[in-house]
Design an enzyme around this catalytic site. Structure first.
Site, PDB file in Angstrom:
ATOM      1  CE1 TYR A   1      11.289 -11.514  -1.631  1.00 25.91           C
ATOM      2  CE2 TYR A   1       9.082 -10.624  -1.743  1.00 25.91           C
ATOM      3  CZ  TYR A   1       9.900 -11.668  -2.038  1.00 25.91           C
ATOM      4  OH  TYR A   1       9.331 -12.780  -2.483  1.00 25.91           O
TER       5      TYR A   1
ATOM      6  NE  ARG B   1     -13.815  12.432 -16.398  1.00 26.74           N
ATOM      7  CZ  ARG B   1     -14.089  11.925 -15.202  1.00 26.74           C
ATOM      8  NH1 ARG B   1     -13.275  11.180 -14.816  1.00 26.74           N
ATOM      9  NH2 ARG B   1     -15.102  11.798 -14.938  1.00 26.74           N
TER      10      ARG B   1
ATOM     11  CG  MET C   1       1.954 -10.838  -5.317  1.00 26.62           C
ATOM     12  SD  MET C   1       2.182 -12.028  -6.514  1.00 26.62           S
ATOM     13  CE  MET C   1       3.441 -11.001  -7.581  1.00 26.62           C
TER      14      MET C   1
ATOM     15  CE  LYS D   1     -16.876   6.573 -11.813  1.00 27.36           C
ATOM     16  NZ  LYS D   1     -15.654   7.551 -12.324  1.00 27.36           N
TER      17      LYS D   1
HETATM   18  C1  LIG Z   1     -19.031  11.419 -13.956  1.00 24.77           C
HETATM   19  C2  LIG Z   1     -18.874  11.067 -12.680  1.00 24.77           C
HETATM   20  N1  LIG Z   1     -20.183  11.300 -11.799  1.00 24.77           N
HETATM   21  C3  LIG Z   1     -20.096  11.097 -10.495  1.00 24.77           C
HETATM   22  C4  LIG Z   1     -19.119  10.453  -9.801  1.00 24.77           C
HETATM   23  C5  LIG Z   1     -19.333  10.013  -8.498  1.00 24.77           C
HETATM   24  O1  LIG Z   1     -18.451  10.620  -7.677  1.00 24.77           O
HETATM   25  P1  LIG Z   1     -18.227  10.461  -6.063  1.00 24.77           P
HETATM   26  O2  LIG Z   1     -17.741   9.325  -6.079  1.00 24.77           O
HETATM   27  O3  LIG Z   1     -17.088  11.405  -5.660  1.00 24.77           O
HETATM   28  O4  LIG Z   1     -19.475  10.525  -5.665  1.00 24.77           O
HETATM   29  C6  LIG Z   1     -18.147   9.943 -10.674  1.00 24.77           C
HETATM   30  C7  LIG Z   1     -16.939   9.410 -10.047  1.00 24.77           C
HETATM   31  O5  LIG Z   1     -15.786   9.463 -10.260  1.00 24.77           O
HETATM   32  C8  LIG Z   1     -18.067  10.487 -12.167  1.00 24.77           C
HETATM   33  O6  LIG Z   1     -16.946  10.007 -12.809  1.00 24.77           O
END
Ligand SMILES: Cc1ncc(COP(=O)(O)O)c(C=O)c1O
Length: 362
Positions: free
Chosen positions: A254, A138, A302, A38
């Site tokens: 700056y 969450r 920047m 992700k």
């Molecule tokens: C639901 C979930 N599983 C697994 C992971 C992977 O975590 P890591 O990068 O610490 O292995 C994440 C990462 O944030 C996550 O949100």
């Protein structure tokens, strides 16, 4: 390497990535490996690392955060199973899940009922994973809601629960809390363990709690190599584009945050917070040139920042500068950079912007 008009780039070492994924697979034994890609693969490039992992059979699943990320993977030819780890809203997304063979995370009875309706209207069976709340607070269902979902699904012909899962909040720093989460997850899922698979562990969970490996582990941070015993996959590099002599008492950058205490030689480097090299490193961090630490002087702007190269008499325009990564015996890792900015390494790599070209090396 292709010519860059602006010499600032992120180098991704695919050999290191392969090493890390193989090592994780070895550690996991019979449990499967989900490679979490992700947020543009934590900055490493979702498309390239996913295709690389698929081509080399380095993982069993991919984990993304949204339908958009999942769709991108399908458009690029990813055939591996893909779990969307984020919450699903609006529920009309379910059609996209079915059309593109993506697996949703369900974290409410409402969600599973809507999924059932979509599956029925499309005349397709849809697989899902149910997320259980164990202490992260969450997304996730309570024990009672999980039971309701499972009994609702006993009558559904359209939705199939492949797995139940949960997520550690502190597997890297709080053993007792993690064991509480693990035991709760075991207790909630025990009545169903013969019918569905289970997964719980992120990188720290998989490495620190063998009992949390279940049928699969979901790993990102260790796969990218920023955990002891693994190989860091990304380096952030640039080149000196300008050198000047600065007189004692002169201000640099700056807001006059740096005043030269001596006559100095200063290099300008074409990277800044517009690249994700954040302003919090100003006057705190350093870069590596030819294996030597060169302190950042003045505020990071920047697109450029300055470093003190007074100790490097031979440094010249065009020399390579390591912002993150190895040079000689020195190493700057994302966790070190994070410590300068009161954040975590994940944020440092994920923030590297799209304008920084990723160069993939084998
Ligand atoms: C639901 C979930 N599983 C697994 C992971 C992977 O975590 P890591 O990068 O610490 O292995 C994440 C990462 O944030 C996550 O949100």
């Amino acid at each position: 390497m292709k010519d860059l008009f602006r010499p600032t780039w992120a180098e991704i070492d695919l050999n290191s990535l392969a090493y890390n994924l193989k090592k994780l697979k070895e550690i996991l034994g019979k449990s499967r490996l989900m490679f979490v890609v992700k947020a543009n693969a934590y900055g490493h490039g979702i498309e390239e690392v996913s295709l690389f992992a698929q081509q080399n059979r380095l993982c069993d699943w991919l984990g993304v955060s949204s339908v958009e990320e999942g769709l991108l993977l399908r458009q690029k030819g990813i055939k591996l199973p893909v779990l969307v780890l984020g919450s699903v809203y609006p529920m009309k997304n379910f059609q996209a899940f079915a059309e593109h063979n993506l697996t949703p995370t369900i974290s409410s009875l409402w969600g599973v009922k809507e999924l059932d309706k979509t599956a029925m209207s499309l005349g397709k069976k849809i697989n899902c994973h149910i997320k259980i709340e164990t202490g992260m607070n969450r997304i996730g269902v309570s024990e009672n809601a999980f039971k309701s979902i499972m009994s609702f699904l006993e009558t559904s012909r359209n939705v199939c629960v492949q797995a139940a899962y949960s997520h550690f909040s502190s597997a890297d720093c709080d053993r007792d809390y993690s064991l509480m989460q693990l035991n709760l997850f075991k207790k909630i899922t025990a009545p169903y363990e013969k019918f569905i698979e289970r997964h719980m562990a992120n990188s720290a969970g998989a490495l620190n709690f063998p009992r949390a490996r279940f049928d699969m582990a979901r790993c990102g941070w260790a796969a990218y190599g920023y955990v002891k015993g693994f190989k860091p996959a990304m380096s952030l590099k640039s080149r000196i584009v300008f050198i000047k002599n600065v007189k004692r008492g002169a201000f640099i950058s700056y807001n006059k945050s740096y005043k030269a205490a001596k006559n100095m030689r200063v290099a300008t480097i074409p990277a800044g917070y517009g690249d994700g090299y954040i302003r919090a490193f100003s006057n705190r961090g350093y870069v590596l040139i030819d294996g030597q630490k060169c302190p950042i002087v003045g505020n990071i702007t920047m697109d450029m920042f300055m470093a003190d190269i007074s100790g490097l008499k031979k440094a010249q325009v065009g020399d390579e500068v390591v912002l993150m990564g190895k040079s000689g015996k020195e190493y700057i890792g994302p966790d070190f950079l994070a410590s300068l900015a009161d954040t975590i390494g994940y944020e440092i790599t994920t923030l590297i912007m799209s304008r920084v070209p990723r160069i993939y090396k084998m």
